[in-house]
Design an enzyme around this catalytic site. Structure first.
Site, short mmCIF file in Angstrom:
data_model
loop_
_atom_site.label_atom_id
_atom_site.label_comp_id
_atom_site.label_asym_id
_atom_site.label_seq_id
_atom_site.Cartn_x
_atom_site.Cartn_y
_atom_site.Cartn_z
N HIS A 105 1.37 8.88 3.37
CA HIS A 105 2.14 8.06 2.44
C HIS A 105 2.83 8.95 1.41
CE1 HIS A 105 -0.62 4.86 4.01
NE2 HIS A 105 0.51 4.20 3.98
N SER B 167 -2.90 -5.17 2.89
CA SER B 167 -1.93 -4.24 2.32
C SER B 167 -0.80 -5.03 1.69
CB SER B 167 -1.36 -3.34 3.42
OG SER B 167 -0.20 -2.68 3.00
N SER B 168 -0.16 -4.45 0.68
CA SER B 168 0.94 -5.14 0.01
C SER B 168 2.16 -5.29 0.92
CB SER B 168 1.34 -4.38 -1.27
OG SER B 168 1.72 -3.05 -0.97
N CYS B 169 2.18 -4.60 2.06
CA CYS B 169 3.33 -4.73 2.96
C CYS B 169 3.34 -6.08 3.67
CB CYS B 169 3.35 -3.60 3.98
SG CYS B 169 2.06 -3.68 5.24
N LYS C 118 -2.03 -7.29 9.50
CA LYS C 118 -2.77 -7.62 8.28
C LYS C 118 -2.66 -9.10 7.92
CE LYS C 118 -4.78 -3.76 7.38
NZ LYS C 118 -6.25 -3.70 7.42
N TYR D 213 2.38 -3.22 11.21
CA TYR D 213 1.16 -3.17 10.41
C TYR D 213 1.02 -4.44 9.58
CZ TYR D 213 -2.28 -1.20 7.12
OH TYR D 213 -3.40 -0.94 6.37
#
Length: 312
Positions: free
Chosen positions: A181, A109-111, A142, A138
């Protein structure tokens, strides 16, 4: 280096989710046998995962299984977001190695990137600064998945790769307002406001943070592209290459849905990261780019919502 999926047994972990189901649809045109596991196989349990791999012997694996949610869900269930995701990815990656899987793609994920990362965010921005606090649990899980693929690649010589999708949306999305989201939440809010002839809908925060969105069918196409064409240690960004402020997204959603009321802002709620646009230069240089424009994609997601495709 290329990997031919034709005639292979490809396992998609998380096939009932929005991402996994899109990847299953995309793989159907590759001439491979798509394998899935039922929900009775708890991917958090090592013994269950090992047994499934021993029985099914996949050649390729896509790790699309994860516990996911928006700001509220991440903030409310930090232990589950960290523990569940760590267990899922560790069990799948270890079982893939033990059973001689030829190719594995881990989806993150981009987070994973720092809250104040340079924009657009290049892959090498990973671990260069503090994470956004609202989704750090999260993100840490990841990041561990990326590093696990790199470690197995380094120690065992396996072809395990990682890709980092941006914010995804489309058929099969989660439209539950309590833990969805931003884009699916806006679709549901605008639809319910239209149905109720309401005067306005409310968005969290100031509306100024900028976000990038990628239709899940584009993500699936990019994932299959990487399975076939990429073999490297560094993860690869998968995004649309453009972003927009949340307030403009809300206006676009209202336009597509047909709600003509106003948009109010609850500034007591958090904004999250100010901007999160990923650089797509790496995958673009390999010859891939997305095809679905945002307005077209929102219309497709709204159609899916009306058809009940996804968590309502």
């Amino acid at each position: 280096m290329s990997y031919d999926l034709a005639g292979k047994r490809a396992y998609v972990a998380g096939h009932k989710g929005m991402v996994g189901s899109a990847i299953v649809r995309r793989l159907e045109s590759e001439g491979c046998t798509v394998l899935t596991s039922e929900r009775s196989t708890d991917l958090r349990e090592q013994s269950a995962v090992r047994e499934w791999f021993a029985d099914n012997q996949p050649d390729a694996v896509v790790v699309a299984a994860a516990k996911v949610g928006g700001i509220f869900a991440n903030d409310t269930y930090p232990a589950e977001f960290l523990y569940d995701n760590l267990m899922i990815e560790a069990n799948l990656i270890e079982a893939a190695y033990r059973n001689g899987v030829e190719k594995l793609l881990f989806l993150g994920s981009s987070c994973i990137y720092p809250k104040m990362a340079p924009q657009p965010i290049p892959e090498d921005a990973l671990l260069t600064g503090p994470l956004e606090p609202t989704n750090e649990w999260y993100a840490v899980a990841k990041i561990a998945g990326i590093k696990l693929c790199q470690a197995y690649r380094k120690q065992y010589g396996v072809d395990f790769i990682s890709a980092m999708p941006t914010n995804l949306y489309g058929p099969g999305d989660n439209f539950d307002l309590a833990n969805s989201h931003v884009l699916p939440a806006l679709i549901r809010k605008a639809h319910e406001a239209k149905e109720a002839s309401a005067d306005s809908i409310e968005i969290w925060g100031t509306g100024s943070p900028r976000r990038e969105f990628l239709h899940v069918d584009d993500l699936a196409d990019g994932a299959v592209f990487l399975l076939k064409k990429y073999s490297g240690e560094e993860h690869v960004n998968l995004g649309s290459g453009t972003d927009l402020p949340i307030i403009e997204l809300a206006q676009m959603v209202c336009d597509v849905v047909g709600f003509d009321g106003s948009i109010t802002k609850d500034t007591s709620k958090p904004d999250g990261t100010p901007r999160k646009l990923m650089s797509g230069d790496k995958i673009a240089a390999m010859g891939w780019k997305p095809k679905i424009e945002l307005r077209e994609g929102i219309a497709d997601a709204y159609r899916a919502f009306l058809a009940g495709e996804g968590k309502q």
